[in-house]
Design a protein around this motif. Structure first.
Motif, PDB file in Angstrom:
ATOM      1  N   GLY A  92       1.706 -12.270  27.344  1.00 40.08           N
ATOM      2  CA  GLY A  92       2.209 -13.629  27.515  1.00 40.08           C
ATOM      3  C   GLY A  92       1.244 -14.567  28.194  1.00 40.08           C
ATOM      4  N   ALA A  93       0.084 -14.065  28.599  1.00 40.67           N
ATOM      5  CA  ALA A  93      -0.924 -14.943  29.216  1.00 40.67           C
ATOM      6  C   ALA A  93      -1.447 -15.933  28.182  1.00 40.67           C
ATOM      7  CB  ALA A  93      -2.072 -14.103  29.768  1.00 40.67           C
ATOM      8  N   GLY A  94      -1.746 -17.153  28.618  1.00 41.42           N
ATOM      9  CA  GLY A  94      -2.369 -18.121  27.732  1.00 41.42           C
ATOM     10  C   GLY A  94      -3.862 -17.864  27.636  1.00 41.42           C
ATOM     11  N   ALA A  95      -4.529 -18.575  26.733  1.00 36.86           N
ATOM     12  CA  ALA A  95      -5.980 -18.422  26.568  1.00 36.86           C
ATOM     13  C   ALA A  95      -6.610 -19.768  26.278  1.00 36.86           C
ATOM     14  CB  ALA A  95      -6.294 -17.454  25.433  1.00 36.86           C
ATOM     15  N   VAL A  96      -7.791 -19.961  26.857  1.00 37.39           N
ATOM     16  CA  VAL A  96      -8.626 -21.119  26.541  1.00 37.39           C
ATOM     17  C   VAL A  96      -9.904 -20.573  25.912  1.00 37.39           C
ATOM     18  CG1 VAL A  96      -9.808 -23.162  27.418  1.00 37.39           C
ATOM     19  CG2 VAL A  96      -7.691 -22.393  28.505  1.00 37.39           C
ATOM     20  N   ILE A  97     -10.242 -21.074  24.722  1.00 43.91           N
ATOM     21  CA  ILE A  97     -11.407 -20.591  23.990  1.00 43.91           C
ATOM     22  C   ILE A  97     -12.549 -21.581  24.140  1.00 43.91           C
ATOM     23  CG2 ILE A  97     -12.299 -19.918  21.723  1.00 43.91           C
ATOM     24  CD1 ILE A  97      -9.380 -19.389  20.892  1.00 43.91           C
ATOM     25  N   VAL A 146      -7.671 -21.339  35.224  1.00 48.03           N
ATOM     26  CA  VAL A 146      -7.886 -20.056  34.561  1.00 48.03           C
ATOM     27  C   VAL A 146      -7.964 -18.951  35.611  1.00 48.03           C
ATOM     28  CG1 VAL A 146      -9.494 -18.721  33.143  1.00 48.03           C
ATOM     29  CG2 VAL A 146      -9.029 -21.125  32.595  1.00 48.03           C
ATOM     30  N   THR A 147      -7.321 -17.826  35.312  1.00 48.32           N
ATOM     31  CA  THR A 147      -7.256 -16.752  36.303  1.00 48.32           C
ATOM     32  C   THR A 147      -8.091 -15.527  35.964  1.00 48.32           C
ATOM     33  OG1 THR A 147      -5.248 -15.930  35.207  1.00 48.32           O
ATOM     34  CG2 THR A 147      -4.953 -17.389  37.107  1.00 48.32           C
ATOM     35  N   TRP A 148      -8.436 -15.328  34.669  1.00 46.01           N
ATOM     36  CA  TRP A 148      -9.146 -14.085  34.372  1.00 46.01           C
ATOM     37  C   TRP A 148     -10.045 -14.257  33.150  1.00 46.01           C
ATOM     38  CZ3 TRP A 148      -9.283 -10.482  30.333  1.00 46.01           C
ATOM     39  CH2 TRP A 148      -8.464 -10.797  29.240  1.00 46.01           C
ATOM     40  N   SER A 149     -11.040 -13.378  33.060  1.00 41.85           N
ATOM     41  CA  SER A 149     -11.904 -13.343  31.887  1.00 41.85           C
ATOM     42  C   SER A 149     -12.630 -12.002  31.859  1.00 41.85           C
ATOM     43  CB  SER A 149     -12.919 -14.489  31.902  1.00 41.85           C
ATOM     44  OG  SER A 149     -13.602 -14.564  30.672  1.00 41.85           O
ATOM     45  N   LEU A 150     -13.241 -11.719  30.731  1.00 42.40           N
ATOM     46  CA  LEU A 150     -14.069 -10.529  30.619  1.00 42.40           C
ATOM     47  C   LEU A 150     -15.212 -10.816  29.671  1.00 42.40           C
ATOM     48  CD1 LEU A 150     -12.669  -7.793  28.201  1.00 42.40           C
ATOM     49  CD2 LEU A 150     -11.888 -10.152  28.164  1.00 42.40           C
ATOM     50  N   GLY A 151     -16.305 -10.066  29.846  1.00 44.18           N
ATOM     51  CA  GLY A 151     -17.467 -10.256  28.989  1.00 44.18           C
ATOM     52  C   GLY A 151     -18.689  -9.605  29.609  1.00 44.18           C
ATOM     53  N   ALA A 152     -19.838 -10.011  29.120  1.00 39.45           N
ATOM     54  CA  ALA A 152     -21.093  -9.428  29.573  1.00 39.45           C
ATOM     55  C   ALA A 152     -21.440  -9.898  30.987  1.00 39.45           C
ATOM     56  CB  ALA A 152     -22.210  -9.799  28.610  1.00 39.45           C
ATOM     57  N   ASP A 167      -0.496 -16.109  33.852  1.00 37.16           N
ATOM     58  CA  ASP A 167      -1.960 -16.173  33.851  1.00 37.16           C
ATOM     59  C   ASP A 167      -2.494 -16.939  32.648  1.00 37.16           C
ATOM     60  OD1 ASP A 167      -3.099 -14.415  36.105  1.00 37.16           O
ATOM     61  OD2 ASP A 167      -1.542 -13.138  35.250  1.00 37.16           O
ATOM     62  N   THR A 168      -3.744 -17.370  32.796  1.00 34.52           N
ATOM     63  CA  THR A 168      -4.492 -17.984  31.697  1.00 34.52           C
ATOM     64  C   THR A 168      -5.872 -17.352  31.664  1.00 34.52           C
ATOM     65  OG1 THR A 168      -3.347 -20.101  31.925  1.00 34.52           O
ATOM     66  CG2 THR A 168      -5.448 -20.125  30.748  1.00 34.52           C
ATOM     67  N   GLY A 169      -6.282 -16.899  30.480  1.00 36.45           N
ATOM     68  CA  GLY A 169      -7.584 -16.276  30.328  1.00 36.45           C
ATOM     69  C   GLY A 169      -8.593 -17.204  29.698  1.00 36.45           C
ATOM     70  N   LEU A 170      -9.866 -16.894  29.895  1.00 39.52           N
ATOM     71  CA  LEU A 170     -10.956 -17.650  29.297  1.00 39.52           C
ATOM     72  C   LEU A 170     -11.679 -16.762  28.302  1.00 39.52           C
ATOM     73  CD1 LEU A 170     -12.618 -20.335  29.379  1.00 39.52           C
ATOM     74  CD2 LEU A 170     -14.149 -19.176  30.977  1.00 39.52           C
ATOM     75  N   ALA A 171     -11.670 -17.160  27.027  1.00 40.61           N
ATOM     76  CA  ALA A 171     -12.409 -16.441  25.991  1.00 40.61           C
ATOM     77  C   ALA A 171     -13.788 -17.070  25.906  1.00 40.61           C
ATOM     78  CB  ALA A 171     -11.690 -16.536  24.653  1.00 40.61           C
ATOM     79  N   LEU A 172     -14.769 -16.421  26.541  1.00 43.14           N
ATOM     80  CA  LEU A 172     -16.113 -16.990  26.590  1.00 43.14           C
ATOM     81  C   LEU A 172     -17.095 -16.252  25.696  1.00 43.14           C
ATOM     82  CD1 LEU A 172     -17.294 -14.634  28.552  1.00 43.14           C
ATOM     83  CD2 LEU A 172     -16.612 -16.166  30.387  1.00 43.14           C
ATOM     84  N   ALA A 173     -16.729 -15.040  25.278  1.00 40.74           N
ATOM     85  CA  ALA A 173     -17.534 -14.299  24.302  1.00 40.74           C
ATOM     86  C   ALA A 173     -17.098 -14.718  22.900  1.00 40.74           C
ATOM     87  CB  ALA A 173     -17.333 -12.799  24.503  1.00 40.74           C
ATOM     88  N   PRO A 174     -17.888 -14.393  21.870  1.00 38.20           N
ATOM     89  CA  PRO A 174     -17.450 -14.695  20.507  1.00 38.20           C
ATOM     90  C   PRO A 174     -16.085 -14.074  20.224  1.00 38.20           C
ATOM     91  CG  PRO A 174     -19.753 -14.038  20.514  1.00 38.20           C
ATOM     92  CD  PRO A 174     -19.240 -13.790  21.902  1.00 38.20           C
ATOM     93  N   VAL A 175     -15.175 -14.846  19.647  1.00 36.76           N
ATOM     94  CA  VAL A 175     -13.830 -14.360  19.378  1.00 36.76           C
ATOM     95  C   VAL A 175     -13.849 -13.258  18.322  1.00 36.76           C
ATOM     96  CG1 VAL A 175     -11.533 -15.062  18.573  1.00 36.76           C
ATOM     97  CG2 VAL A 175     -12.792 -16.518  20.130  1.00 36.76           C
ATOM     98  N   ALA A 176     -14.897 -13.192  17.512  1.00 35.69           N
ATOM     99  CA  ALA A 176     -15.025 -12.118  16.530  1.00 35.69           C
ATOM    100  C   ALA A 176     -15.563 -10.829  17.152  1.00 35.69           C
ATOM    101  CB  ALA A 176     -15.936 -12.554  15.382  1.00 35.69           C
ATOM    102  N   HIS A 177     -15.941 -10.878  18.430  1.00 37.03           N
ATOM    103  CA  HIS A 177     -16.389  -9.704  19.189  1.00 37.03           C
ATOM    104  C   HIS A 177     -15.175  -9.163  19.932  1.00 37.03           C
ATOM    105  CE1 HIS A 177     -18.257  -7.544  22.579  1.00 37.03           C
ATOM    106  NE2 HIS A 177     -19.331  -7.446  21.829  1.00 37.03           N
ATOM    107  N   ILE A 178     -15.131  -7.876  20.207  1.00 39.92           N
ATOM    108  CA  ILE A 178     -13.946  -7.281  20.814  1.00 39.92           C
ATOM    109  C   ILE A 178     -13.596  -7.944  22.148  1.00 39.92           C
ATOM    110  CG2 ILE A 178     -15.248  -5.401  21.906  1.00 39.92           C
ATOM    111  CD1 ILE A 178     -11.617  -5.313  20.498  1.00 39.92           C
ATOM    112  N   ALA A 179     -14.589  -8.342  22.957  1.00 43.62           N
ATOM    113  CA  ALA A 179     -14.296  -8.964  24.250  1.00 43.62           C
ATOM    114  C   ALA A 179     -13.597 -10.305  24.055  1.00 43.62           C
ATOM    115  CB  ALA A 179     -15.581  -9.142  25.057  1.00 43.62           C
ATOM    116  N   GLY A 180     -14.126 -11.137  23.164  1.00 43.37           N
ATOM    117  CA  GLY A 180     -13.511 -12.432  22.910  1.00 43.37           C
ATOM    118  C   GLY A 180     -12.159 -12.286  22.238  1.00 43.37           C
ATOM    119  N   PHE A 181     -12.026 -11.310  21.340  1.00 45.49           N
ATOM    120  CA  PHE A 181     -10.763 -11.097  20.641  1.00 45.49           C
ATOM    121  C   PHE A 181      -9.679 -10.627  21.599  1.00 45.49           C
ATOM    122  CE2 PHE A 181      -8.043  -9.040  17.356  1.00 45.49           C
ATOM    123  CZ  PHE A 181      -7.924 -10.128  16.499  1.00 45.49           C
TER     124      PHE A 181
END
Length: 533
Positions: free
Chosen positions: A239-244, A262-268, A214-228
């Motif tokens: 082992g999933a990759g990430a695109v910020i 990209v296969t997954w993400s989380l946030g607001a 899998d590859t995740g998308l970090a769309l929230a601020p990385v300093a916020h728990i969701a982005g982190f």
């Protein structure tokens, strides 16, 4: 060490490098690092920190917008038993003064500037006011030298192996500190340990099957728990990759999702709403659609989950808090659309939930009450002992301040909040903090602030203001300008203003915000001043 056997966050990078080696760990624009490169880079950073006098138990603070550097700095801190302290860059000196005073960092990392802001200068001021002299100050991407600041070692820096690094912190010692606003004025320091942080990442594998494919998308601020979680913890544990993403833009997000599959993400919920609308608008373009989206941080409308399902995206409401390393409920992958749209997820396998009545007595399942949680994910405690006494009891139950129900099989539904906080697009702000800033204005006699529904962000900030007798009533625009001049985060500035003759209060002086809410909705009379706008 096998990745599944890791119990200390300080061992994660080396174990991940052994497991996944040259596979891409994370990407930011054209810059990408593999798991092996992350391990090597963080080793070099750890050496530099130790050379400068940073060691076990020290705080390493990062004030950065979304950048790749947040990740190796956090990992380097963990490797030497220090505490990683990512801080969201929306905070300005108003909030930073309190965070610096509370965390007293031994090392700070920031950019030279952010738009018109001189971040290094801001931090220097906050450090001086707190009487803190860090052993190390690093800049990323500095265009010119700044007195007292060095340059963060770049990605191709090779560790020498000549520096003896301290051991990583023990599993139940603090390793990550995040600052979040709550019912108190100052940002609260949330202290997390390795079991909490590691489980926070692993449960996306347990519930959704996220793994190295899998590859995740970090769309929230990385300093916020969701982005982190998306950028660091889920990759290191699964082992999933990430695109910020550098910042949120739905067209950029859809392009990146398609380009990197990209296969997954989380946030607001606001991000999910934007994605669904963009996919609906571009139906027939043949785009790769995001596979999973975990929606938390603000109320998610059931029809939004249904619309996501119709375009081929599995989406689910979830419930989480910084105090629990992210999500504490998560729907299993096989859950029905009805479950995912009407309920806020199923309680994590490690967690217990107890619902209480107003007197603190446990209630039976399927009964609404105050939600308390106990389990591996719950914080070690706040940095403020008074908050610990108020929210964590002797048996380890954490009072979330939220209202809801839980079923016998662990499904949770949130029905309201007891805390006086505003949840704007996943970022939680203290109403009291905003009120305190408004009260600094010479012409403001009283002010009350609360969250109101917002179609896109979940909530926006609404203010009721009483002008001092004899003063010229200020406009909402003037008050907004005043607040920004006080260096408060822009997102906290009210976007809806009402001017009243008085603020309703109880006999003890407590503001009756339920009456203000009712007045705003036209359901109760409040004497408005002629300047109401």
């Amino acid at each position: 060490m096998k990745i599944q056997d890791v119990e200390r966050v300080g061992d994660l990078a080396a174990a991940a490098a052994e497991a996944w080696g040259d596979k891409e760990f994370a990407r930011f624009g054209e810059l990408a690092v593999s798991f092996t490169e992350l391990d090597r880079w963080s080793d070099a950073l750890a050496e530099d920190l130790v050379r400068r006098g940073v060691g076990a138990g020290d705080r390493v603070m990062m004030l950065l917008v979304n950048r790749l550097e947040v990740l190796p700095v956090a990992v380097a801190a963990w490797k030497i038993g220090a505490i990683a302290v990512p801080v969201v860059a929306i905070y300005r000196s108003h909030e930073l003064n309190e965070i610096v005073k509370d965390s007293r960092p031994a090392a700070v990392v920031t950019a030279q500037s952010l738009g018109p802001r001189a971040l290094a200068e801001e931090l220097d001021g906050c450090l001086a006011r707190a009487g803190v002299e860090p052993a190390a100050r690093y800049l990323v991407d500095a265009t010119e030298s700044v007195e007292g600041w060095g340059t963060l070692p770049p990605v191709d820096t090779v560790p020498t192996g000549n520096v003896v690094l301290p051991e990583p912190s023990a599993p139940h010692e603090e390793c990550l500190r995040l600052y979040t606003s709550g019912s108190t004025s100052a940002p609260k320091g949330v202290r997390l340990h390795s079991p909490s942080v590691i489980f926070g990442g692993r449960q996306f594998n347990y519930r959704l099957g996220i793994d190295e494919t899998d590859t995740g998308l970090a769309l929230a601020p990385v300093a916020h728990i969701a982005g982190f979680l998306a950028a660091c913890l889920v990759p290191l544990t699964t082992g999933a990759g990430a695109v910020i993403l550098p910042r949120w833009n739905v067209e950029d997000a859809v392009r990146v999702i398609d380009e990197h599959k990209v296969t997954w993400s989380l946030g607001a919920a606001v991000f999910l709403k934007d994605l669904v609308e963009e996919y609906e608008r571009r139906k027939g373009d043949g785009l790769h659609v995001l596979t999973y989206y975990v929606s938390g941080g603000a109320n998610t409308a059931p029809d939004l989950i249904e619309r996501a399902d119709a375009i081929g995206m599995w989406a689910a409401r979830t419930y989480g808090m910084t105090e629990m390393s992210g999500v504490v409920t998560l729907a299993p992958r096989e859950s029905s659309v009805d479950r995912r749209s009407l309920w806020d997820g199923k309680l994590a396998d490690n967690a217990e939930c107890r619902i209480l009545d107003p007197d603190g007595n446990p209630l039976p399942v399927d009964t609404e009450g105050r939600i308390t949680i106990r389990g591996v994910q719950v914080l070690l405690g706040y940095t403020d002992p008074a908050l610990n006494a108020a929210q964590i009891d002797a048996e380890g139950w954490f009072d979330t301040g939220d209202l809801g129900i839980v079923t016998a099989d662990g499904w949770m539904q949130i029905t309201g909040r007891t805390k006086d906080i505003i949840n704007r697009g996943g970022e939680k702000f203290s109403s009291a903090d905003i009120e305190h800033v408004l009260h600094r204005h010479a012409d403001v006699s009283a002010a009350a602030v609360f969250g109101v529904p917002h179609d896109r962000l979940g909530e926006s900030v609404c203010a009721y203001v009483v002008t001092r007798p004899g003063a010229t009533p200020p406009t909402g625009e003037a008050l907004a300008e005043f607040m920004l001049a006080q260096d408060i985060a822009k997102a906290k500035v009210p976007t809806e203003w009402h001017f009243a003759e008085e603020i309703p209060r109880t006999a003890s002086g407590k503001v009756q915000k339920h009456l203000l809410r009712a007045a705003r909705d036209g359901e109760a009379p409040i004497a408005l001043a002629p300047t109401s706008r």
